[in-house]
Design a protein around this motif. Structure first.
Motif, PDB file in Angstrom:
ATOM      1  N   TYR A  93       0.833  -1.209   0.000  1.00 15.49           N
ATOM      2  CA  TYR A  93       0.000   0.000   0.000  1.00 15.49           C
ATOM      3  C   TYR A  93       0.866   1.257   0.000  1.00 15.49           C
ATOM      4  O   TYR A  93       1.943   1.281   0.590  1.00 15.49           O
ATOM      5  CB  TYR A  93      -0.905   0.048   1.234  1.00 15.49           C
ATOM      6  CG  TYR A  93      -1.831  -1.130   1.364  1.00 15.49           C
ATOM      7  CD1 TYR A  93      -3.006  -1.203   0.621  1.00 15.49           C
ATOM      8  CD2 TYR A  93      -1.530  -2.177   2.228  1.00 15.49           C
ATOM      9  CE1 TYR A  93      -3.850  -2.284   0.740  1.00 15.49           C
ATOM     10  CE2 TYR A  93      -2.376  -3.268   2.357  1.00 15.49           C
ATOM     11  CZ  TYR A  93      -3.535  -3.324   1.611  1.00 15.49           C
ATOM     12  OH  TYR A  93      -4.374  -4.401   1.724  1.00 15.49           O
ATOM     13  N   ASP A 110      -2.796   0.327  -4.220  1.00 15.75           N
ATOM     14  CA  ASP A 110      -2.724  -1.012  -3.653  1.00 15.75           C
ATOM     15  C   ASP A 110      -2.198  -1.934  -4.749  1.00 15.75           C
ATOM     16  O   ASP A 110      -2.836  -2.094  -5.794  1.00 15.75           O
ATOM     17  CB  ASP A 110      -4.113  -1.460  -3.189  1.00 15.75           C
ATOM     18  CG  ASP A 110      -4.144  -2.871  -2.599  1.00 15.75           C
ATOM     19  OD1 ASP A 110      -3.077  -3.479  -2.433  1.00 15.75           O
ATOM     20  OD2 ASP A 110      -5.261  -3.362  -2.306  1.00 15.75           O
ATOM     21  N   SER A 112      -2.449  -4.867  -5.665  1.00 18.84           N
ATOM     22  CA  SER A 112      -3.423  -5.847  -5.197  1.00 18.84           C
ATOM     23  C   SER A 112      -3.602  -7.043  -6.104  1.00 18.84           C
ATOM     24  O   SER A 112      -4.172  -8.052  -5.691  1.00 18.84           O
ATOM     25  CB  SER A 112      -4.792  -5.159  -5.055  1.00 18.84           C
ATOM     26  OG  SER A 112      -5.209  -4.662  -6.322  1.00 18.84           O
ATOM     27  N   ALA A 179       4.447   2.093  -2.058  1.00 23.66           N
ATOM     28  CA  ALA A 179       3.870   0.753  -2.144  1.00 23.66           C
ATOM     29  C   ALA A 179       4.892  -0.293  -2.564  1.00 23.66           C
ATOM     30  O   ALA A 179       4.816  -1.459  -2.157  1.00 23.66           O
ATOM     31  CB  ALA A 179       2.693   0.755  -3.119  1.00 23.66           C
TER      32      ALA A 179
END
Length: 197
Positions: A93, A110, A112, A179
């Motif tokens: 993050y 993110d 992700s 991040a």
């Protein structure tokens, strides 16, 4: 530590693009898209993320700026995903606020594995140089899609669209740098045990 680099060559009837990316660089940019303001934004992205970026594009600018801008975002996202590899041992993050004079933007990232972008820059002009203002958020959306990241970027204040756009790219860059920071204690930074599925 393994090198985090990516190289993409992408050719269609609309564009021909080469991207070379080094996440652990020093912010060196060699960018030539044929669109001056897009080059300027990509230079800011590289500089403030500390990623080294080479991006060359020959696009159908005799039609308009859409294909070139979109495809540069897609190709950069592909190179980014290749450079990140398996997202293990990173913070995952990142967020940042970056001003440029009266403009202020916030970016939240993110890493992700799930592509999603919410971009609200609130631009009012039709063009910045030869770049359509509608294509500026679309570039970031295209990048996030192929990078397979979640990206939220909001310009919170400002009246100059050049400043609003540039502060957004700078915030995105700093959020990405955070991040991507290595964290050897993180392992796979997900309770499900993977960010690839």
């Amino acid at each position: 530590m393994s090198e985090r680099t990516g190289k993409i060559e992408r050719s269609t009837k609309e564009t021909s693009i080469l991207v070379e990316l080094n996440i652990d660089g020093s912010g060196i940019a060699d960018v030539a898209t044929g669109i001056g303001f897009l080059d300027h934004m990509l230079q800011a992205l590289a500089k403030h993320s500390r990623m080294d970026l080479r991006l060359e594009c020959k696009g159908d600018l005799h039609i308009d700026d859409h294909h070139t801008t979109e495809d540069c975002g897609l190709a950069l996202g592909q190179a980014f995903k290749m450079a990140v590899g398996e997202p293990i041992g990173i913070q995952r993050y990142g967020h940042a606020y970056c001003p440029l004079d009266e403009a202020l933007s916030r970016a939240v990232v993110d890493i992700s594995g799930r592509p999603h972008a919410c971009i609200d820059l609130g631009l009012k002009r039709e063009m910045l140089g030869t770049l359509s203002c509608e294509m500026i958020p679309h570039f970031l959306e295209s990048f996030a899609t192929e990078a397979r990241i979640t990206l939220h970027v909001d310009t919170l204040k400002g009246f100059n669209d050049h400043h609003r756009s540039e502060s957004a790219f700078k915030a995105t860059a700093v959020a990405l740098r955070t991040a991507l920071t290595r964290d050897n204690s993180a392992g796979v930074p997900s309770t499900k045990g993977t960010l690839s599925a």
